[in-house]
Design a protein around this motif. Structure first.
Motif, short mmCIF file in Angstrom:
data_model
loop_
_atom_site.label_atom_id
_atom_site.label_comp_id
_atom_site.label_asym_id
_atom_site.label_seq_id
_atom_site.Cartn_x
_atom_site.Cartn_y
_atom_site.Cartn_z
N ASN A 76 0.82 -1.21 0.00
CA ASN A 76 0.00 0.00 0.00
C ASN A 76 0.86 1.26 0.00
OD1 ASN A 76 -2.96 -0.79 0.20
ND2 ASN A 76 -2.10 -2.03 1.86
N VAL A 77 2.10 1.10 -0.43
CA VAL A 77 3.05 2.21 -0.40
C VAL A 77 3.11 2.88 -1.77
CG1 VAL A 77 5.46 2.86 -0.05
CG2 VAL A 77 4.42 1.09 1.39
N VAL A 78 3.10 4.21 -1.78
CA VAL A 78 3.30 5.00 -3.00
C VAL A 78 4.64 5.71 -2.86
CG1 VAL A 78 2.47 6.87 -4.45
CG2 VAL A 78 0.83 5.32 -3.36
N SER A 79 5.59 5.41 -3.75
CA SER A 79 6.91 6.04 -3.68
C SER A 79 7.22 6.72 -5.01
CB SER A 79 7.98 5.00 -3.36
OG SER A 79 7.97 3.94 -4.29
N GLN A 99 4.96 15.83 -4.27
CA GLN A 99 3.74 15.80 -3.46
C GLN A 99 2.50 15.67 -4.35
OE1 GLN A 99 4.06 19.43 -1.16
NE2 GLN A 99 5.39 18.47 0.39
N VAL A 101 2.22 12.02 -5.56
CA VAL A 101 1.80 11.11 -4.48
C VAL A 101 0.32 11.26 -4.20
CG1 VAL A 101 2.05 10.59 -2.02
CG2 VAL A 101 4.09 10.95 -3.42
N ARG A 102 -0.18 12.49 -4.11
CA ARG A 102 -1.60 12.72 -3.86
C ARG A 102 -2.45 12.14 -4.99
NH1 ARG A 102 0.08 18.00 -2.55
NH2 ARG A 102 -0.75 18.72 -4.55
N SER A 138 -2.26 8.22 -5.04
CA SER A 138 -2.93 7.67 -3.85
C SER A 138 -4.44 7.67 -4.01
CB SER A 138 -2.52 8.47 -2.60
OG SER A 138 -1.14 8.37 -2.37
N SER A 139 -4.94 8.62 -4.78
CA SER A 139 -6.40 8.73 -4.94
C SER A 139 -6.96 7.76 -5.99
CB SER A 139 -6.76 10.17 -5.33
OG SER A 139 -6.23 10.49 -6.61
N ARG A 187 -5.17 4.62 -7.04
CA ARG A 187 -4.63 3.26 -7.01
C ARG A 187 -5.62 2.31 -6.34
NH1 ARG A 187 -3.14 1.24 -2.25
NH2 ARG A 187 -2.96 2.68 -0.49
N GLU A 224 -6.88 -0.84 -3.96
CA GLU A 224 -6.48 -1.25 -2.61
C GLU A 224 -5.53 -2.44 -2.67
OE1 GLU A 224 -8.60 -2.77 1.56
OE2 GLU A 224 -9.81 -2.03 -0.11
N GLY A 246 0.60 -1.35 -4.33
CA GLY A 246 1.51 -0.23 -4.21
C GLY A 246 1.91 0.28 -5.59
#
Length: 535
Positions: A156-159, A171, A174-175, A178-179, A181, A183, A186
């Protein structure tokens, strides 16, 4: 920097050459029959657990078992094995991981015997192709690479790539990711994703999720050793990773590959579709563009530098050694130190090129010309890092030692590319005994006479070695001109440096080989039946 990609296709495989600023910097051969490419995902079976190595040997269908170390299991290995067993035993297992309950992560300093047992099915990904006597090296940290993103199941990691240095852009990405992807998936955001719109990133993400779903559908019906998800071929992976604004053209020599690449690029970068060009000349593409000549001169033991110096490249089982020599470099510099510095700077560029070109991996030791000035040594170190910046393989470069040696480690993921540039004599086939090779021009003329007078062929093209080409075309009234006055037909001549000195072929109007209807041998051409007197 301009980039041109040349892809020559044949039945045995594709030859891929990347040209930057007219210089060959990368060459690969994609064997159509080869399996176990980097990125391929297989359903394997644990054959043996070796506590002494803290590793396991996995059967994926290669002649030798593949190697899987504990450190390559990944922290989510228990989640992966649980999902794999569920997919194999239950056809109703969903490919998406929305309701999948992740297992606890394993310890970083644990033992492989605590995680794997002999006979267990396991989903693995190839991270190193079979090299020499070794089988493939595997990982259980599954990832699917796309144009802008890398999808990592059971995370569940976003890098974000470290090469994206702008804080606000990092930033934003990532935002955004994350919105959108799914469940328990990653995402690693690649460098080329910088400043891309959400629509492009979302499309890439959906394509990767679709690839995962298709693979799991195969997994549910798969048997051990089956390929579950295949990585892109090398041509497509190069385009996926390197296609950018600096690309000038992508040249191919077959209609089938031309259509495939246009379709692929239309999917990943529609604005670049026009870059794909089909070579339609009768001369081979590598020959007419000078790629063949560069290949012939760049894969030998000795490689020349433009300033007069040269490199000697030696390969051993343990490491690669490159020796830098000043050669016959003209001494325009004021001192020996300046001469050494300039030669070493030239060598940095060529060494970096050779590492990519030959795909040399492991430990590389470069013996530069000795320099006493510490500042000059630092200059060579910084230049080497700069030249290696564009290398897609991970590498580590150490400063020069007191002995003038530089140590480099470069990731080795596939066998080293090695072209044989020393040719076996086509006349004696390596025996050291030859017949009269001067007779080759007579043989050509006798066959030409037979093809024209007996078979009545028209629009003939003769393909031959450049040296023999020069013999037939040199002079105010050349041999070819004399043929015209004799037969009243113009014979086209074309050079091909891949042919041996005594090799040649006649082509018809459709560029097909002209078969001799007579079964006459070379000796027969010397008989009076075939000899035409010149008056």
């Amino acid at each position: 920097m301009s980039n041109e990609l040349f892809i020559s296709s044949s039945q045995s495989g594709d030859r891929i050459a990347l040209i930057q600023e007219k210089r060959l910097v990368e060459y690969q051969f994609e064997d159509h029959t080869r399996k176990f490419n980097v990125g391929d995902i297989y359903l394997g079976t644990v054959r043996k657990v070796v506590p002494g190595l803290n590793a396991a040997f996995i059967d994926v269908g290669y002649e030798k078992d593949a190697f899987l170390h504990y450190f390559d299991l990944g922290p989510k290995i228990k989640s992966l094995t649980k999902f794999t067993k569920n997919a194999i035993t239950s056809a109703s297992t969903p490919a998406l991981l929305k309701k999948f309950e992740l297992e606890a992560e394993i310890k970083k300093d644990g033992k492989v015997s605590q995680v794997l047992e002999k006979g267990n099915p396991i989903l693995v990904q190839v991270v190193k192709e079979p090299i020499s006597t070794k089988g493939p090296r595997l990982s259980c940290e599954i990832s699917l690479a796309g144009r802008y993103l890398v999808l990592v199941p059971f995370s569940n990691v976003v890098s974000v790539s470290k090469k994206i240095t702008d804080k606000e852009e990092r930033q934003r990405l990532v935002r955004l990711i994350s919105s959108i992807r799914p469940e328990n998936f990653g995402v690693i955001i690649r460098t080329v994703a910088s400043n891309k719109e959400v629509a492009e990133l979302d499309k890439d993400l959906r394509n990767l999720v679709k690839t995962w779903e298709d693979g799991i559908a195969i997994l549910k019906k798969a048997r051990p050793r089956d390929l579950i998800i295949g990585e892109l071929d090398r041509t497509s992976s190069i385009l996926r990773d390197m296609l950018n604004e600096s690309f000038d053209s992508i040249n191919v020599d077959t209609k089938e590959l031309y259509d495939d690449l246009r379709s692929y690029i239309k999917n990943i970068a529609p604005d670049k579709e026009r870059l794909v060009k089909l070579h339609q000349g009768k001369t081979k593409m590598f020959e007419s563009t000078g790629v063949e000549k560069q290949l012939k001169t760049l894969f030998g033991k000795s490689v020349s530098l433009s300033g007069g110096g040269y490199l000697i490249i030696e390969h051993t089982e343990a490491l690669h050694v490159i020796d830098v020599n000043s050669g016959n470099k003209s001494n325009n510099e004021t001192s020996q130190e300046e001469t050494a510095l300039h030669t070493n700077l030239e060598a940095c560029r060529e060494v970096a090129r050779q590492l990519r070109l030959r795909d040399m991996g492991g430990i590389i030791v470069v013996d530069f010309i000795d320099m006493k000035n510490l500042d000059n040594r630092k200059v060579i170190y910084e230049r080497m890092k700069l030249e290696m910046k564009d290398d897609r393989s991970k590498n580590v470069i150490l400063p020069l030692s007191k002995f003038g040696l530089m140590q480099i480690t470069r990731e080795r993921v596939r066998p080293q590319t090695n072209l044989i540039t020393m040719e076996v004599c086509p006349t004696c086939n390596g025996t050291g005994k030859i017949s009269a090779s001067i007779a080759i021009t007579d043989q050509i003329e006798h066959k030409l006479d037979y093809i024209i007078t007996k078979q009545n062929e028209k629009n003939i093209t003769l393909v031959l070695h450049p040296y023999i080409y020069a013999y037939f075309t040199t002079g105010y009234i050349s041999k070819r001109t004399k043929w015209f006055f004799k037969y009243f037909r113009w014979v086209k001549l074309r050079t091909d440096s891949s042919l041996g000195l005594t090799e040649f072929k006649f082509l018809d109007e459709g560029a097909q080989n002209i078969d001799m209807e007579s079964e006459a041998t070379t000796e027969d051409y010397r008989s009076e039946e075939y000899i035409t007197s010149e008056k």
